[in-house]
Scaffold this motif. Structure first.
Motif, short mmCIF file in Angstrom:
data_model
loop_
_atom_site.label_atom_id
_atom_site.label_comp_id
_atom_site.label_asym_id
_atom_site.label_seq_id
_atom_site.Cartn_x
_atom_site.Cartn_y
_atom_site.Cartn_z
N MET A 153 81.97 -32.57 -19.81
CA MET A 153 82.86 -32.16 -20.95
C MET A 153 83.44 -31.30 -21.18
N CYS A 154 84.39 -30.72 -21.89
CA CYS A 154 84.68 -30.06 -21.55
C CYS A 154 84.95 -29.45 -22.70
N HIS A 155 83.63 -29.11 -23.81
CA HIS A 155 83.21 -28.84 -24.46
C HIS A 155 81.56 -29.18 -25.08
N LEU A 156 81.00 -27.59 -25.71
CA LEU A 156 79.16 -28.32 -25.65
C LEU A 156 78.95 -28.38 -27.15
N MET A 158 86.15 -35.94 -20.06
CA MET A 158 87.88 -35.09 -20.60
C MET A 158 87.85 -35.15 -22.55
N HIS A 159 88.26 -34.37 -23.53
CA HIS A 159 87.84 -33.93 -24.16
C HIS A 159 87.71 -35.53 -25.04
N GLU A 160 88.50 -36.19 -25.08
CA GLU A 160 89.13 -37.48 -25.79
C GLU A 160 87.93 -38.42 -25.79
N VAL A 215 90.68 -24.71 -26.00
CA VAL A 215 90.76 -25.90 -26.80
C VAL A 215 89.96 -26.24 -27.50
N CYS A 216 89.14 -26.93 -27.08
CA CYS A 216 88.06 -27.54 -27.84
C CYS A 216 87.08 -26.83 -28.20
N PRO A 217 85.90 -26.10 -27.88
CA PRO A 217 85.30 -25.39 -28.05
C PRO A 217 85.46 -25.00 -29.17
ZN LIG Z 1 86.22 -31.41 -25.57
#
Ligand SMILES: [Zn+2]
Ligand SMILES: Nc1nc2c(ncn2[C@@H]2O[C@H](COP(=O)(O)OP(=O)(O)O)[C@@H](O)[C@H]2O)c(=O)[nH]1
Ligand SMILES: [Mg+2]
Ligand SMILES: [Zn+2]
Lengths: 231, 113
Positions: free
Chosen positions: A94-97, B1-3, A126-128
């Motif tokens: 995942m790209c964020h927690l 992936m974020h989405e 970005v997403c965090p």
């Molecule tokens: Zn994300």
């Protein structure tokens, strides 16, 4: 034949996480544990800065680390060698927690026995920024080679953090990076943001950073101010 | 992936809603995504089939409504689209504005029985 109907939900997708994060923050406050959410692009120096931070503060507070940054030069093992409690979170790519994953990490490490927990977030600006982890304070590292125009590209991240560390100032002379330009840009987005230039390599500025953190932890453990009514 | 993570969250919320409202079949989910949201509608559509495969929502359709990024000029109070006008007020050319909408990511409604 069943008839379809339109049912309004009108709910933000972030709402559940925001609620979960607020709950976690209240619990941490009660158990007197300060959680710092540390964010940056990959390679800005999160882990190196963490090692310096541990060195500066380990004799005065109990520190624990939640490591979510996987693709790093220095990882959980390096941190573990300092004798500090650390666990590697499995983010599954995942790209964020989110607050739920952060809570699992805190439970895993036994956060009630720590005064300061640092969450090294996934390397991504970005997403965090959109996912509240439940942290007491949010910090970001911007390193000199990334350029002084980053606030223009990632305004949301700069608007949600409480403190900004400018890392790798030891290489400042080799880059076209103007600290004043950066301060001016940051000030437009977030006038309350504290900016601290550091070098995790030489140790420059780490004293000021440790002071800020010390103050923030102390504040966190103050009881809520009682509003006195005038006599 | 974020989405993908985001779409799982959407399904979770819809699922809770369906349960609470005794819905037996959700035909369509309608999302509202702000023009300035970090989540890109195209990528949401792209990963949606993977997120719902082998779930009760496999047949459920997805519709995305893009909400405009609207700002109010701090100088003359003109309301304008900040993306179309590159963050410059079309009325007085000032560069300072406050954002009114554009960062949303909402589940607007579902079509169901
Ligand atoms: Zn994300
Ligand atoms: N010159 C210089 N290099 C640094 C500094 N801090 C970190 N680095 C280097 O930058 C690279 C990435 O650091 P790391 O802490 O792993 O970054 P992370 O991915 O954000 O955790 C490593 O090779 C570090 O040695 C610094 O202050 N100055
Ligand atoms: Mg790291
Ligand atoms: Zn104007």
């Amino acid at each position: 034949m069943e008839v379809y109907k339109v049912l309004e939900i009108k709910k933000s997708v972030y709402e559940n996480n925001d609620r979960e994060a607020e709950l976690l923050r209240q619990e941490l406050k009660k158990e007197q544990t300060f959680l710092l959410n540390l964010m940056s692009s990959p390679g800005s120096g999160k882990t190196t800065t963490l090692l310096r931070t541990i060195e500066a503060l380990k004799d005065e507070m109990r520190i624990a680390i939640l490591e979510a940054d996987i693709d790093s030069d220095v990882d959980a093992h390096t941190v573990a060698k300092t004798g500090t409690k650390v666990i590697q979170l499995h983010t599954g790519g995942m790209c964020h927690l989110d607050a739920g994953m952060t809570r699992q990490g805190l439970d895993g490490i036994g956060s009630e026995d720590a005064d300061l927990v640092v969450l090294e977030n996934v390397g991504n600006l970005v997403c965090p920024a959109e996912f509240d982890t439940g942290a007491s304070k949010n910090a970001m590292i911007l390193s000199v080679p990334e350029g002084d125009d980053k606030p223009l590209k990632y305004p949301l991240m700069f608007s949600i953090v409480d403190v900004l560390l400018i890392n790798k100032i030891d290489v400042l002379e080799h880059f076209d990076f103007d600290l004043d330009v950066l301060r001016a840009q940051v000030n437009k987005i977030n006038p309350n943001l504290i900016v601290i230039p550091i070098s995790a390599k030489t140790g420059e500025g780490i004293g000021e950073w440790a002071d800020w953190l010390r103050g923030a932890v102390k504040n966190w453990n103050q009881p809520e101010p009682v509003v006195e009514s005038p006599a | 992936m974020h989405e993908l993570g985001i779409v799982y969250e959407v399904i979770k919320i819809v699922d809770e809603f369906a349960l609470a409202n005794n819905l037996t079949k959700v035909d369509k989910i309608i999302l509202e995504i702000g023009q300035l949201s970090q989540t890109i509608p195209h990528f949401v559509e792209a990963c949606y089939p993977a997120a719902v495969s082998d779930t009760p929502y496999q047949e459920t359709k997805l519709e995305i409504i893009v909400l405009p990024a609207r700002g109010e000029c701090q100088a003359c109070h003109e309301i304008f689209n900040v993306v179309d006008h590159r963050k410059i007020c079309p009325n007085c050319q000032a560069e300072d504005f406050s954002l009114i909408s554009g960062r949303e990511f909402n589940i607007k409604e579902v079509v169901a029985y």
